[in-house]
Write a protein that holds these residues in place. Structure first.
Motif, PDB file in Angstrom:
ATOM      1  N   LEU A 264      99.281 -84.141  37.502  1.00  0.00           N
ATOM      2  CA  LEU A 264      98.999 -83.411  36.116  1.00  0.00           C
ATOM      3  C   LEU A 264     100.093 -83.533  35.190  1.00  0.00           C
ATOM      4  CD1 LEU A 264      96.681 -81.367  35.464  1.00  0.00           C
ATOM      5  CD2 LEU A 264      97.689 -79.586  36.192  1.00  0.00           C
ATOM      6  N   VAL A 265      99.967 -83.804  34.009  1.00  0.00           N
ATOM      7  CA  VAL A 265     100.860 -84.301  32.936  1.00  0.00           C
ATOM      8  C   VAL A 265     100.870 -83.435  31.719  1.00  0.00           C
ATOM      9  CG1 VAL A 265     101.993 -85.995  31.501  1.00  0.00           C
ATOM     10  CG2 VAL A 265     101.152 -86.505  33.776  1.00  0.00           C
ATOM     11  N   PHE A 266     101.879 -82.677  31.353  1.00  0.00           N
ATOM     12  CA  PHE A 266     101.845 -81.873  30.163  1.00  0.00           C
ATOM     13  C   PHE A 266     102.425 -82.642  29.154  1.00  0.00           C
ATOM     14  CE2 PHE A 266      99.992 -77.780  32.003  1.00  0.00           C
ATOM     15  CZ  PHE A 266     100.239 -78.259  33.195  1.00  0.00           C
ATOM     16  N   GLU A 267     102.250 -82.564  27.743  1.00  0.00           N
ATOM     17  CA  GLU A 267     102.848 -83.221  26.691  1.00  0.00           C
ATOM     18  C   GLU A 267     102.482 -82.138  25.298  1.00  0.00           C
ATOM     19  OE1 GLU A 267     101.772 -87.816  27.568  1.00  0.00           O
ATOM     20  OE2 GLU A 267     100.087 -86.309  26.664  1.00  0.00           O
ATOM     21  N   THR A 268     103.604 -82.118  24.570  1.00  0.00           N
ATOM     22  CA  THR A 268     103.679 -81.304  23.272  1.00  0.00           C
ATOM     23  C   THR A 268     104.132 -82.147  22.090  1.00  0.00           C
ATOM     24  OG1 THR A 268     104.455 -79.417  22.439  1.00  0.00           O
ATOM     25  CG2 THR A 268     105.972 -80.659  23.566  1.00  0.00           C
ATOM     26  N   GLU A 269     103.451 -81.897  20.993  1.00  0.00           N
ATOM     27  CA  GLU A 269     103.819 -82.536  19.693  1.00  0.00           C
ATOM     28  C   GLU A 269     103.799 -81.502  18.718  1.00  0.00           C
ATOM     29  OE1 GLU A 269     101.607 -86.880  19.796  1.00  0.00           O
ATOM     30  OE2 GLU A 269     101.006 -85.619  18.266  1.00  0.00           O
TER      31      GLU A 269
END
Length: 289
Positions: A264-269
C-alpha cells in the motif's frame, strides 16, 4: 616717418597661446553640464525560500476479532516517514469470521496536499489444496480464491469503540464504484458486517475490487466526492481513513490454504496551481514519502 595704422600685430606664438586659452575655457564649460539631479533608493535583504510538503502515514490496527488480536504481529502500529514500512499486517491461519480494522492517519505538513493511495504487487496463490477444498473446487482445481472472498471496504472514521460498530461514513467513491449491476438494481452499501454474516441485500467490496480501484491510483475525496485537500484551512491536522478486512462466515472451505499479499503506497502533491493532481484526469477513478 611711418603713417599711422589700426592693424594689431600678432605673432604666430601669440596666436597659439590665445587659442589654447579658449580651449581651456570651453573644456571647463563642458564639465559643468554633467552635474544632473540624481537620487538613489535601495531595498535590501530580498530572500525567496522554497516551501515544503512533507507527509507521514501511521498505520494502526485499532480493532480485530479475538484471533487476529492474538497474533504476534498484532497490534500493528508503524509510521512511514521517509522510509517504507516493511513489516506490515501479517496474519496466518485466517478463517471465516475473522476481521480487522486498520486505520491510516495521514499528516501533511506545512502546505495542503492531495493524497493518492495505490496498491502494488497484488498477488494471490492457491497455496495448499487439502481434501475439503478439493471437494468444493474439484480435485484438479486449486484456484486462488481469497481475493474474491476477503471483503475490503474503506471508511472515513472510527470512534475507538473496539469493534466494527465504531466505523462510520463509507468513502463515497471507493465503495460505490466496483459493482455497477448491484448499484443499478438498488443494492446499497449499508452498515458494516457487524455479525460476520454478509447481507444478501448489500454489496461488499472484495479485495480484488479494492485493488482494481487502487492500482491505478485513488485520490482521497470528501463526502461529496470532491478532491480533499489535507491540511488546508478546512481540513487541518491529521486525516484518517480505515480499512475493514473480513471474511464472512458463509465462505466455507473454498479459501483453504490460499494466500494474498499487497503493498500500500501513499503519495502527496501540492494543492496550489494543481488542477490535475497525479495527472489522473483520464483515469476511471479520480481517486511514503
Amino acid at each position: 616717418m611711418k603713417p599711422e595704422t589700426n592693424d594689431i600685430g600678432l605673432s604666430r606664438r601669440k596666436m597659439l597661446l590665445g587659442l589654447g586659452a579658449v580651449g581651456v575655457a570651453s573644456a571647463g564649460a563642458g564639465l559643468g553640464t554633467t552635474a544632473y539631479f540624481n537620487d538613489t533608493e535601495t531595498f535590501e535583504g530580498n530572500t525567496l525560500t522554497a516551501g515544503t510538503l512533507d507527509m507521514s502515514v501511521t498505520a494502526n490496527l485499532v480493532a480485530a476479532d479475538e484471533y487476529w488480536s492474538g497474533q504476534t504481529d498484532i497490534p500493528l502500529s508503524a509510521t512511514a516517514d521517509g522510509q517504507g514500512v516493511t513489516a506490515g499486517l501479517v496474519v496466518d491461519d485466517v478463517k471465516p469470521g475473522d476481521w480487522a480494522i486498520v486505520c491510516f492517519d495521514i499528516e501533511v505538513g506545512d502546505n495542503p496536499g492531495y493524497v493518492q493511495v495505490r496498491t502494488e504487487n497484488f498477488t494471490e496463490t492457491g497455496g495448499a489444496n487439502p481434501e475439503p477444498e478439493q471437494a468444493v473446487e474439484g480435485d484438479a482445481d486449486n484456484d486462488a480464491d481469497l481475493g474474491e472472498f476477503l471483503l475490503a471496504s474503506v471508511w472515513q472514521s472510527y470512534d475507538e469503540s473496539g469493534d466494527k460498530t465504531g466505523l462510520s461514513v463509507l468513502d463515497p467513491v471507493f465503495n460505490n464504484a466496483p459493482d455497477a449491476t448491484a448499484n443499478a438494481s438498488g443494492i446499497t452499501y449499508s452498515a458494516p458486517d457487524v455479525d460476520g454474516v454478509a447481507s444478501p441485500d448489500a454489496h461488499y467490496t472484495n479485495a480484488r475490487e479494492a485493488d482494481a480501484q487502487l492500482n491505478a491510483g485513488y485520490l482521497i475525496k470528501d463526502n461529496n466526492g470532491d478532491l480533499l485537500a489535507i491540511n488546508d484551512a478546512a481540513n487541518e491536522g491529521v486525516y484518517s481513513f480505515c480499512l475493514l478486512l473480513e471474511i464472512p462466515f458463509q465462505v466455507g472451505n473454498v479459501i483453504q490454504g490460499d494466500t494474498l499479499s499487497f503493498d500500500l503506497v501513499f503519495e502527496t502533491e501540492q494543492v496550489r496551481h494543481n488542477d490535475d493532481p497525479f495527472n489522473n484526469s483520464a483515469s476511471v477513478n479520480s481517486a511514503g514519502n
